[in-house]
Write a protein that holds these residues in place. Sequence first.
Motif, PDB file in Angstrom:
ATOM      1  N   LEU A   3      -2.171  -1.561  -3.968  1.00 48.87           N
ATOM      2  CA  LEU A   3      -3.619  -1.694  -3.859  1.00 48.87           C
ATOM      3  C   LEU A   3      -4.013  -2.797  -2.877  1.00 48.87           C
ATOM      4  O   LEU A   3      -4.939  -2.648  -2.105  1.00 48.87           O
ATOM      5  N   ASN A   4      -3.287  -3.930  -2.886  1.00 52.64           N
ATOM      6  CA  ASN A   4      -3.607  -5.029  -1.969  1.00 52.64           C
ATOM      7  C   ASN A   4      -3.451  -4.609  -0.514  1.00 52.64           C
ATOM      8  O   ASN A   4      -4.220  -5.025   0.334  1.00 52.64           O
ATOM      9  N   GLU A   5      -2.425  -3.787  -0.249  1.00 52.64           N
ATOM     10  CA  GLU A   5      -2.242  -3.318   1.124  1.00 52.64           C
ATOM     11  C   GLU A   5      -3.415  -2.424   1.537  1.00 52.64           C
ATOM     12  O   GLU A   5      -3.857  -2.463   2.670  1.00 52.64           O
ATOM     13  N   TYR A   6      -3.910  -1.620   0.619  1.00 55.84           N
ATOM     14  CA  TYR A   6      -5.075  -0.793   0.913  1.00 55.84           C
ATOM     15  C   TYR A   6      -6.298  -1.671   1.130  1.00 55.84           C
ATOM     16  O   TYR A   6      -7.123  -1.374   1.978  1.00 55.84           O
ATOM     17  N   GLU A   7      -6.422  -2.725   0.357  1.00 58.70           N
ATOM     18  CA  GLU A   7      -7.561  -3.638   0.511  1.00 58.70           C
ATOM     19  C   GLU A   7      -7.558  -4.267   1.896  1.00 58.70           C
ATOM     20  O   GLU A   7      -8.591  -4.342   2.554  1.00 58.70           O
ATOM     21  N   ASP A   8      -6.392  -4.738   2.328  1.00 57.01           N
ATOM     22  CA  ASP A   8      -6.293  -5.350   3.655  1.00 57.01           C
ATOM     23  C   ASP A   8      -6.627  -4.343   4.752  1.00 57.01           C
ATOM     24  O   ASP A   8      -7.369  -4.649   5.683  1.00 57.01           O
ATOM     25  N   LEU A   9      -6.058  -3.150   4.632  1.00 61.41           N
ATOM     26  CA  LEU A   9      -6.321  -2.105   5.623  1.00 61.41           C
ATOM     27  C   LEU A   9      -7.796  -1.706   5.608  1.00 61.41           C
ATOM     28  O   LEU A   9      -8.417  -1.559   6.661  1.00 61.41           O
ATOM     29  N   LEU A  10      -8.354  -1.581   4.429  1.00 65.02           N
ATOM     30  CA  LEU A  10      -9.766  -1.224   4.299  1.00 65.02           C
ATOM     31  C   LEU A  10     -10.656  -2.265   4.961  1.00 65.02           C
ATOM     32  O   LEU A  10     -11.580  -1.931   5.704  1.00 65.02           O
ATOM     33  N   GLU A  11     -10.356  -3.519   4.716  1.00 64.25           N
ATOM     34  CA  GLU A  11     -11.144  -4.609   5.310  1.00 64.25           C
ATOM     35  C   GLU A  11     -11.075  -4.559   6.836  1.00 64.25           C
ATOM     36  O   GLU A  11     -12.082  -4.702   7.527  1.00 64.25           O
ATOM     37  N   ARG A  12      -9.880  -4.322   7.353  1.00 60.43           N
ATOM     38  CA  ARG A  12      -9.702  -4.243   8.809  1.00 60.43           C
ATOM     39  C   ARG A  12     -10.460  -3.055   9.393  1.00 60.43           C
ATOM     40  O   ARG A  12     -11.169  -3.177  10.405  1.00 60.43           O
ATOM     41  N   LEU A  13     -10.364  -1.890   8.717  1.00 59.42           N
ATOM     42  CA  LEU A  13     -11.039  -0.687   9.214  1.00 59.42           C
ATOM     43  C   LEU A  13     -12.557  -0.817   9.142  1.00 59.42           C
ATOM     44  O   LEU A  13     -13.273  -0.383  10.050  1.00 59.42           O
ATOM     45  N   GLU A  14     -13.065  -1.412   8.070  1.00 58.74           N
ATOM     46  CA  GLU A  14     -14.508  -1.628   7.969  1.00 58.74           C
ATOM     47  C   GLU A  14     -14.982  -2.593   9.053  1.00 58.74           C
ATOM     48  O   GLU A  14     -16.073  -2.418   9.604  1.00 58.74           O
ATOM     49  N   LEU A  23     -15.774   5.181  17.435  1.00 59.63           N
ATOM     50  CA  LEU A  23     -14.459   5.178  16.803  1.00 59.63           C
ATOM     51  C   LEU A  23     -13.888   6.582  16.824  1.00 59.63           C
ATOM     52  O   LEU A  23     -14.622   7.563  16.868  1.00 59.63           O
ATOM     53  N   GLY A  24     -12.578   6.640  16.737  1.00 66.38           N
ATOM     54  CA  GLY A  24     -11.928   7.934  16.661  1.00 66.38           C
ATOM     55  C   GLY A  24     -11.935   8.463  15.235  1.00 66.38           C
ATOM     56  O   GLY A  24     -12.205   7.737  14.270  1.00 66.38           O
ATOM     57  N   ALA A  25     -11.613   9.729  15.090  1.00 67.99           N
ATOM     58  CA  ALA A  25     -11.594  10.369  13.770  1.00 67.99           C
ATOM     59  C   ALA A  25     -10.564   9.726  12.851  1.00 67.99           C
ATOM     60  O   ALA A  25     -10.761   9.685  11.635  1.00 67.99           O
ATOM     61  N   ASP A  26      -9.492   9.183  13.428  1.00 70.42           N
ATOM     62  CA  ASP A  26      -8.427   8.611  12.591  1.00 70.42           C
ATOM     63  C   ASP A  26      -8.913   7.421  11.764  1.00 70.42           C
ATOM     64  O   ASP A  26      -8.488   7.236  10.622  1.00 70.42           O
ATOM     65  N   VAL A  27      -9.820   6.615  12.292  1.00 72.72           N
ATOM     66  CA  VAL A  27     -10.358   5.472  11.545  1.00 72.72           C
ATOM     67  C   VAL A  27     -11.175   5.977  10.356  1.00 72.72           C
ATOM     68  O   VAL A  27     -11.025   5.498   9.227  1.00 72.72           O
ATOM     69  N   LEU A  31     -10.452   5.473   6.337  1.00 76.14           N
ATOM     70  CA  LEU A  31     -11.492   4.912   5.469  1.00 76.14           C
ATOM     71  C   LEU A  31     -11.807   5.854   4.305  1.00 76.14           C
ATOM     72  O   LEU A  31     -11.859   5.433   3.148  1.00 76.14           O
ATOM     73  N   LEU A  32     -12.005   7.140   4.612  1.00 70.56           N
ATOM     74  CA  LEU A  32     -12.303   8.107   3.561  1.00 70.56           C
ATOM     75  C   LEU A  32     -11.166   8.196   2.547  1.00 70.56           C
ATOM     76  O   LEU A  32     -11.407   8.212   1.332  1.00 70.56           O
ATOM     77  N   ALA A  33      -9.940   8.244   3.030  1.00 70.65           N
ATOM     78  CA  ALA A  33      -8.785   8.362   2.133  1.00 70.65           C
ATOM     79  C   ALA A  33      -8.693   7.159   1.190  1.00 70.65           C
ATOM     80  O   ALA A  33      -8.450   7.312  -0.011  1.00 70.65           O
ATOM     81  N   ILE A  34      -8.913   5.975   1.713  1.00 70.46           N
ATOM     82  CA  ILE A  34      -8.833   4.765   0.877  1.00 70.46           C
ATOM     83  C   ILE A  34      -9.987   4.722  -0.110  1.00 70.46           C
ATOM     84  O   ILE A  34      -9.807   4.389  -1.289  1.00 70.46           O
ATOM     85  N   TYR A  35     -11.182   5.073   0.339  1.00 70.95           N
ATOM     86  CA  TYR A  35     -12.321   5.117  -0.582  1.00 70.95           C
ATOM     87  C   TYR A  35     -12.044   6.090  -1.729  1.00 70.95           C
ATOM     88  O   TYR A  35     -12.358   5.813  -2.887  1.00 70.95           O
ATOM     89  N   LEU A  36     -11.485   7.237  -1.405  1.00 67.52           N
ATOM     90  CA  LEU A  36     -11.179   8.219  -2.451  1.00 67.52           C
ATOM     91  C   LEU A  36     -10.132   7.669  -3.414  1.00 67.52           C
ATOM     92  O   LEU A  36     -10.277   7.806  -4.632  1.00 67.52           O
ATOM     93  N   TYR A  37      -9.094   7.048  -2.880  1.00 72.58           N
ATOM     94  CA  TYR A  37      -8.067   6.475  -3.743  1.00 72.58           C
ATOM     95  C   TYR A  37      -8.659   5.414  -4.674  1.00 72.58           C
ATOM     96  O   TYR A  37      -8.332   5.359  -5.854  1.00 72.58           O
ATOM     97  N   GLN A  38      -9.543   4.594  -4.142  1.00 69.58           N
ATOM     98  CA  GLN A  38     -10.146   3.522  -4.938  1.00 69.58           C
ATOM     99  C   GLN A  38     -11.290   4.019  -5.821  1.00 69.58           C
ATOM    100  O   GLN A  38     -11.913   3.229  -6.512  1.00 69.58           O
ATOM    101  N   ASN A  39     -11.563   5.295  -5.772  1.00 69.39           N
ATOM    102  CA  ASN A  39     -12.630   5.919  -6.554  1.00 69.39           C
ATOM    103  C   ASN A  39     -14.009   5.364  -6.169  1.00 69.39           C
ATOM    104  O   ASN A  39     -14.909   5.261  -6.995  1.00 69.39           O
ATOM    105  N   LEU A  47     -20.127   7.061   3.998  1.00 70.92           N
ATOM    106  CA  LEU A  47     -19.328   7.088   5.226  1.00 70.92           C
ATOM    107  C   LEU A  47     -19.444   8.452   5.888  1.00 70.92           C
ATOM    108  O   LEU A  47     -19.619   8.545   7.103  1.00 70.92           O
ATOM    109  N   TRP A  48     -19.362   9.510   5.085  1.00 72.64           N
ATOM    110  CA  TRP A  48     -19.472  10.862   5.635  1.00 72.64           C
ATOM    111  C   TRP A  48     -20.813  11.037   6.348  1.00 72.64           C
ATOM    112  O   TRP A  48     -20.895  11.661   7.399  1.00 72.64           O
ATOM    113  N   MET A  49     -21.842  10.460   5.794  1.00 80.19           N
ATOM    114  CA  MET A  49     -23.167  10.565   6.412  1.00 80.19           C
ATOM    115  C   MET A  49     -23.249   9.776   7.720  1.00 80.19           C
ATOM    116  O   MET A  49     -24.023  10.128   8.616  1.00 80.19           O
TER     117      MET A  49
END
Length: 182
Positions: A3-14, A23-27, A31-39, A47-49
């Motif tokens: 979870l901490n690794e996702y938090e760090d990645l999420l912070e960087r991506l945001e 931004l490219g679609a990969d970012v 972001l969407l994948a991590i948000y879904l994992y974190q519920n 984000l989708w909007m």
Amino acid sequence: MHLNEYEDLLERLEGEEFEQFELGADVYQQLLAIYLYQNKLANAKLLWMRIPDKLKDDKELNQLNLLNLALQHNNYADFFRNIKYEWSEKVRAPIEDLLVKQREELFNLMGSAYVSIYQQNLLELSQMSEEELKKTCTALNWGEELDGDRVILKPKIREAPPSRSNDDQLLKLTEFVTFLEN
């Protein structure tokens, strides 16, 4: 990933989303994948909007949005059907973790809500193979019974945690009020 690794990645991506104009679609996928994992379904929806319309044609982004919609509507069958997709390397880890988490949640829900369930119904709901389902049910100590030619799965009955009676709670409250008054 933890979870901490996702938090760090999420912070960087945001941060990237906030600082960069295009931004490219990969970012957005990450972001969407991590948000879904974190519920964080509301964050995923917002984000989708925000995603530019020209990027919404991306197949993987659309697939992630389908997962978000299924989770928002508590539609396990659609979720497990839509998660069967060849995910890119950048989103594979959070999506695999999400799958494990959602399956655990499904079986906890089934185990606490039902005394029994037909195997076929659980197969359709979880989108698992019969072999995967049998392994999972065995690991959870679920029983099995036959109803003609149909298999009935019986979750292990959980004992309810002991609860205090109303009289005990009233006595504690009375003692506390007495203490405060003196």
